[in-house]
Design a protein around this motif. Structure first.
Motif, PDB file in Angstrom:
ATOM      1  N   GLY A 180       0.875  -1.147  -0.020  1.00  0.00           N
ATOM      2  CA  GLY A 180      -0.037   0.057  -0.091  1.00  0.00           C
ATOM      3  C   GLY A 180       0.705   1.236  -0.160  1.00  0.00           C
ATOM      4  N   ALA A 181       2.297   1.087   0.187  1.00  0.00           N
ATOM      5  CA  ALA A 181       2.984   2.630   0.001  1.00  0.00           C
ATOM      6  C   ALA A 181       2.907   3.099  -1.154  1.00  0.00           C
ATOM      7  N   THR A 182       2.832   4.274  -1.135  1.00  0.00           N
ATOM      8  CA  THR A 182       2.953   5.250  -2.294  1.00  0.00           C
ATOM      9  C   THR A 182       4.568   5.491  -2.469  1.00  0.00           C
ATOM     10  N   VAL A 183       4.652   5.204  -3.804  1.00  0.00           N
ATOM     11  CA  VAL A 183       5.976   5.481  -4.428  1.00  0.00           C
ATOM     12  C   VAL A 183       6.110   6.495  -5.518  1.00  0.00           C
ATOM     13  N   LEU A 184       7.086   7.221  -5.312  1.00  0.00           N
ATOM     14  CA  LEU A 184       7.367   8.487  -6.161  1.00  0.00           C
ATOM     15  C   LEU A 184       8.774   8.013  -7.062  1.00  0.00           C
ATOM     16  N   LEU A 185       8.278   7.774  -8.306  1.00  0.00           N
ATOM     17  CA  LEU A 185       9.517   7.346  -9.340  1.00  0.00           C
ATOM     18  C   LEU A 185       9.998   8.414 -10.233  1.00  0.00           C
ATOM     19  N   ASP A 186      11.189   8.587 -10.291  1.00  0.00           N
ATOM     20  CA  ASP A 186      11.895   9.668 -11.199  1.00  0.00           C
ATOM     21  C   ASP A 186      11.716   9.313 -12.271  1.00  0.00           C
ATOM     22  N   GLY A 187      11.288  10.169 -13.207  1.00  0.00           N
ATOM     23  CA  GLY A 187      11.024   9.987 -14.861  1.00  0.00           C
ATOM     24  C   GLY A 187      12.391   9.127 -15.385  1.00  0.00           C
ATOM     25  N   ALA A 188      13.520   9.964 -15.093  1.00  0.00           N
ATOM     26  CA  ALA A 188      14.747   9.379 -15.821  1.00  0.00           C
ATOM     27  C   ALA A 188      15.023   7.781 -15.267  1.00  0.00           C
TER      28      ALA A 188
ATOM     29  N   MET B 153      13.183   4.229 -29.833  1.00  0.00           N
ATOM     30  CA  MET B 153      12.154   3.172 -29.971  1.00  0.00           C
ATOM     31  C   MET B 153      12.041   2.357 -28.506  1.00  0.00           C
ATOM     32  N   ALA B 154      13.278   1.836 -28.241  1.00  0.00           N
ATOM     33  CA  ALA B 154      13.626   1.110 -27.138  1.00  0.00           C
ATOM     34  C   ALA B 154      13.081   1.820 -26.038  1.00  0.00           C
ATOM     35  N   ARG B 155      13.479   3.092 -25.716  1.00  0.00           N
ATOM     36  CA  ARG B 155      13.147   3.832 -24.741  1.00  0.00           C
ATOM     37  C   ARG B 155      11.430   4.260 -24.803  1.00  0.00           C
ATOM     38  N   TRP B 156      11.219   4.396 -25.906  1.00  0.00           N
ATOM     39  CA  TRP B 156       9.599   4.635 -26.136  1.00  0.00           C
ATOM     40  C   TRP B 156       8.734   3.630 -25.496  1.00  0.00           C
ATOM     41  N   HIS B 157       9.230   2.214 -25.897  1.00  0.00           N
ATOM     42  CA  HIS B 157       8.593   1.320 -25.178  1.00  0.00           C
ATOM     43  C   HIS B 157       8.690   1.020 -23.622  1.00  0.00           C
ATOM     44  N   LEU B 158      10.040   1.108 -23.505  1.00  0.00           N
ATOM     45  CA  LEU B 158       9.979   1.162 -21.738  1.00  0.00           C
ATOM     46  C   LEU B 158       9.208   2.164 -20.980  1.00  0.00           C
ATOM     47  N   GLU B 159       9.319   3.343 -21.596  1.00  0.00           N
ATOM     48  CA  GLU B 159       8.571   4.447 -20.868  1.00  0.00           C
ATOM     49  C   GLU B 159       7.086   4.461 -21.167  1.00  0.00           C
ATOM     50  N   GLN B 160       6.436   3.592 -22.288  1.00  0.00           N
ATOM     51  CA  GLN B 160       5.256   3.578 -22.322  1.00  0.00           C
ATOM     52  C   GLN B 160       4.535   2.452 -21.486  1.00  0.00           C
ATOM     53  N   GLY B 161       5.413   1.314 -21.306  1.00  0.00           N
ATOM     54  CA  GLY B 161       5.173   0.159 -20.436  1.00  0.00           C
ATOM     55  C   GLY B 161       4.972   0.839 -18.836  1.00  0.00           C
TER      56      GLY B 161
ATOM     57  N   LEU C 261      10.336  13.135 -21.242  1.00  0.00           N
ATOM     58  CA  LEU C 261      10.192  11.759 -21.610  1.00  0.00           C
ATOM     59  C   LEU C 261      11.746  11.526 -22.441  1.00  0.00           C
ATOM     60  N   ARG C 262      12.175  10.210 -22.011  1.00  0.00           N
ATOM     61  CA  ARG C 262      13.621  10.222 -22.296  1.00  0.00           C
ATOM     62  C   ARG C 262      13.906   9.687 -23.827  1.00  0.00           C
ATOM     63  N   TRP C 263      12.742   9.005 -24.264  1.00  0.00           N
ATOM     64  CA  TRP C 263      12.760   8.787 -25.584  1.00  0.00           C
ATOM     65  C   TRP C 263      12.927   9.845 -26.826  1.00  0.00           C
ATOM     66  N   THR C 264      12.704  11.043 -26.263  1.00  0.00           N
ATOM     67  CA  THR C 264      12.592  12.211 -26.925  1.00  0.00           C
ATOM     68  C   THR C 264      13.909  12.984 -27.025  1.00  0.00           C
ATOM     69  N   ASP C 265      14.888  12.320 -26.140  1.00  0.00           N
ATOM     70  CA  ASP C 265      16.298  13.043 -26.194  1.00  0.00           C
ATOM     71  C   ASP C 265      16.893  13.288 -27.624  1.00  0.00           C
TER      72      ASP C 265
ATOM     73  N   PRO D 204       5.644  18.842 -15.104  1.00  0.00           N
ATOM     74  CA  PRO D 204       5.897  20.011 -14.770  1.00  0.00           C
ATOM     75  C   PRO D 204       5.054  21.046 -15.652  1.00  0.00           C
ATOM     76  N   ASP D 205       4.585  20.963 -16.780  1.00  0.00           N
ATOM     77  CA  ASP D 205       3.821  21.830 -17.765  1.00  0.00           C
ATOM     78  C   ASP D 205       3.105  21.095 -18.920  1.00  0.00           C
ATOM     79  N   ALA D 206       2.227  22.038 -19.441  1.00  0.00           N
ATOM     80  CA  ALA D 206       1.432  21.311 -20.434  1.00  0.00           C
ATOM     81  C   ALA D 206       2.007  20.706 -21.708  1.00  0.00           C
ATOM     82  N   ALA D 207       3.280  20.931 -21.973  1.00  0.00           N
ATOM     83  CA  ALA D 207       3.989  20.245 -23.194  1.00  0.00           C
ATOM     84  C   ALA D 207       4.447  18.846 -23.018  1.00  0.00           C
ATOM     85  N   VAL D 208       4.698  18.795 -21.635  1.00  0.00           N
ATOM     86  CA  VAL D 208       5.107  17.178 -21.134  1.00  0.00           C
ATOM     87  C   VAL D 208       3.933  16.509 -21.037  1.00  0.00           C
TER      88      VAL D 208
END
Length: 191
Positions: free
Chosen positions: A72-80, A118-126, A105-109, A137-141
């Motif tokens: 039940g713990a709430t876990v904050l995960l850094d996007g990187a 594409m590998a990062r896209w799949h990892l981040e999407q999943g 999102l790192r797939w846009t680096d 932080p904002d509407a663009a992200v």
């Protein structure tokens, strides 16, 4: 492997999995500090390795850290860190309440080859599909996150200096915990 100890509903402690090497001005670090300044207790767990590259030491550290957290713990995960966490998250997504703090999102680096992007896209999407909330932080992200098929109602725009709406949304993840109105700082991050 899961913990047998449920999180105490009266315990407002948040857990944050953050890269060990994280700039002082990183979005996730600033959000964690703002939550602490607003009175929330946040326990940080450092993940080794080069982020966002997938690294076995970070994967192992994430597995161990997540397994030790109470149900039940709430876990904050850094996007990187999401690419390194992607394999561990499905094991614990029903047991823990995951919240991603995504500066970008790192797939846009810039400079990534098509295969790496594409590998990062799949990892981040999943990984983002398993989040209860995705804080940006904002509407663009926010638009980039929803383009990965994350439901818009799960995306929260929160500037680090204005985390009032985030505090409310975090409290809603844990039945029995309510944020008191006087504990919430003024927030300009409501839509």
């Amino acid at each position: 492997m899961t913990s047998n100890t449920p999180a105490d509903a009266a315990d407002p402690v948040l857990h944050a999995l953050l890269p060990a090497v994280l700039p002082a001005d990183a979005y996730s670090r600033r959000v964690v500090e703002a939550l602490r300044a607003a009175g929330r207790s946040v326990t940080a767990h450092a993940l080794p390795g080069p982020h966002p590259q997938v690294d076995p030491s970070a994967i192992l550290a994430a597995d161990i850290a997540l397994a030790r957290l109470p149900d039940g713990a709430t876990v904050l995960l850094d996007g990187a860190a999401l690419p390194n966490l992607a394999a561990a998250l499905p094991i614990d997504d029903r047991r823990l309440r995951f919240v991603a703090l995504v500066e970008r999102l790192r797939w846009t680096d810039a400079g990534l080859g098509a295969e790496e992007a594409m590998a990062r896209w799949h990892l981040e999407q999943g990984a983002l599909a398993l989040m209860r909330l995705v804080v940006v932080p904002d509407a663009a992200v926010a638009a980039t996150v929803t383009a990965l098929e994350v439901a818009a109602e799960r995306v929260v725009q929160a500037a680090p200096e204005a985390v009032g709406i985030l505090l409310t949304r975090l409290s809603a993840l844990r039945p029995g915990l309510q944020a008191s109105p006087q504990a919430l700082p003024p927030s300009g991050d409501e839509p």
